[in-house]
Design a protein around this motif. Structure first.
Motif, PDB file in Angstrom:
ATOM      1  N   GLN A  35       4.567  61.993  90.294  1.00 33.19           N
ATOM      2  CA  GLN A  35       4.819  62.380  88.912  1.00 33.19           C
ATOM      3  C   GLN A  35       3.507  62.656  88.191  1.00 33.19           C
ATOM      4  N   GLU A  36       2.486  61.876  88.511  1.00 32.13           N
ATOM      5  CA  GLU A  36       1.188  62.052  87.869  1.00 32.13           C
ATOM      6  C   GLU A  36       0.578  63.404  88.224  1.00 32.13           C
ATOM      7  N   GLU A  70       2.387  66.046  86.222  1.00 33.55           N
ATOM      8  CA  GLU A  70       1.988  66.035  84.816  1.00 33.55           C
ATOM      9  C   GLU A  70       0.611  66.671  84.621  1.00 33.55           C
ATOM     10  N   THR A  71      -0.320  66.368  85.526  1.00 33.39           N
ATOM     11  CA  THR A  71      -1.662  66.949  85.429  1.00 33.39           C
ATOM     12  C   THR A  71      -1.616  68.460  85.657  1.00 33.39           C
ATOM     13  N   SER A 122       0.925  70.484  85.130  1.00 36.33           N
ATOM     14  CA  SER A 122       1.551  71.113  83.969  1.00 36.33           C
ATOM     15  C   SER A 122       0.592  71.168  82.787  1.00 36.33           C
ATOM     16  N   ALA A 123      -0.101  70.049  82.544  1.00 37.13           N
ATOM     17  CA  ALA A 123      -1.010  69.979  81.399  1.00 37.13           C
ATOM     18  C   ALA A 123      -2.185  70.949  81.545  1.00 37.13           C
ATOM     19  N   ARG A 176      -0.797  74.402  80.474  1.00 33.60           N
ATOM     20  CA  ARG A 176       0.000  74.494  79.254  1.00 33.60           C
ATOM     21  C   ARG A 176      -0.792  75.219  78.167  1.00 33.60           C
ATOM     22  N   GLU A 201      14.096  68.226  84.363  1.00 36.21           N
ATOM     23  CA  GLU A 201      12.742  67.649  84.374  1.00 36.21           C
ATOM     24  C   GLU A 201      11.692  68.760  84.464  1.00 36.21           C
ATOM     25  N   HIS A 257       8.635  69.650  81.658  1.00 33.46           N
ATOM     26  CA  HIS A 257       7.212  69.773  81.987  1.00 33.46           C
ATOM     27  C   HIS A 257       6.691  71.198  81.756  1.00 33.46           C
TER      28      HIS A 257
END
Length: 310
Positions: A200-201, A204-205, A207-208, A211, A235, A239
């Protein structure tokens, strides 16, 4: 014969229009005419041609870089040509060689009618992205592949969507993988594709990182994989993922269903299990009514022509 005549924007423009909505685009993995027809009948807005599926269905070989450029282009053209109004994203593997090979691949994919394709950074003797032991080329060689694709797109005045995929996460870590994708985007890739995300981490990284940059992120949802993180469509949307590929959504049910049917045949139970689906139903999904209608229209015209010119 095409399922439907192409109208309006090109395949690439159609895909760009879908991506511009900001909604997550769900793309079922198809690999032959039948699976493509079924996905079209189900009403999907975009299809994905899985290289693994093509390799297994077309040459009977596992996804180990054995399917050639010619075999992949042939499959791409056939699937894209069924309905030109529904964009197709296609697996272009490594581009099948150096930058000049990539250029030829992209030329042929554009001519075949794809809306978008992904090029990866594995060595030419590649493996499925969810297998171990993958090797990646240098960043320099990877970027030469992306640049070759960008130059051909420019030369052809095409709006085909270029997707930069990296398999570097498994062997070189997240930082290197993201560096490769950011570099590919600077060279001209429209979409980035981090293969085999495990946590998941990492998601998230990933996607960020992109973004707000205008670069679309892609997630490869491989059902049954022991490597990749499982996420739902909801989900993915949370994201900000722009595209989710489901390469096994047709392949796995086909494997399970056909294996079961063959066992039923051996056991003498095949008729009682499958008689509920007449061949005509499948034929209709594969354009029977359209084909027969076209045939009748031509023959009626010929008959009228002959009558008026007796």
């Amino acid at each position: 014969m095409s399922h439907q005549q192409e109208q309006g924007p090109s395949p690439g423009a159609r895909l760009r229009q879908l991506l511009a909505t900001g909604e997550t685009l769900l793309c079922p993995g198809v690999y032959d005419g039948l699976t493509a027809r079924m996905a079209l009948a189900a009403g999907f807005k975009c299809l994905y041609m899985t290289g693994a599926g093509v390799s297994m269905s077309r040459i009977g070989m596992a996804d180990l870089g054995l399917a050639t450029q010619t075999e992949m282009v042939d499959a791409t053209g056939m699937i894209a040509g069924i309905d030109r109004n529904i964009p197709l994203i296609a697996d272009a593997d490594t581009g099948y060689g150096t930058a000049v090979n990539v250029a030829r691949t992209v030329e042929r994919y554009i001519t075949a009618g794809v809306a978008g394709f992904h090029i990866e950074d594995q060595v030419v003797t590649k493996k499925c992205g969810h297998l171990g032991g993958k090797e990646c080329v240098s960043l320099e060689e990877y970027l030469s592949r992306i640049k070759a694709a960008v130059e051909v797109r420019k030369k052809r005045a095409s709006d085909v969507v270029i997707i930069a995929r990296t398999d570097a996460l498994a062997g070189q870590g997240l930082d290197e993988a993201l560096h490769r994708l950011k570099s590919a985007a600077k060279v001209g890739a429209d979409v980035v594709f981090l293969e085999a995300i495990k946590t998941q981490e990492q998601l998230e990284t990933y996607s960020a990182t992109f973004r707000g940059t205008g670069v679309v992120t892609l997630y490869n949802m491989v059902q049954g994989s022991t490597v990749g993180l499982k996420i739902t469509a909801k989900e993915a949307a949370q994201h900000g993922v722009g595209i989710v590929l489901y390469p096994g959504v047709c392949l796995v049910p086909a494997y399970l269903g056909i294996t079961s049917a063959l066992q039923a045949l051996k056991d003498g139970r095949v008729e009682e299990r499958y008689e509920a689906v007449p061949p005509q139903e499948i034929f209709e999904v594969c354009g029977m009514n359209e084909i027969q209608g076209f045939d009748k229209e031509v023959n009626d015209w010929v008959q009228l022509f002959l009558k008026n010119n007796e």
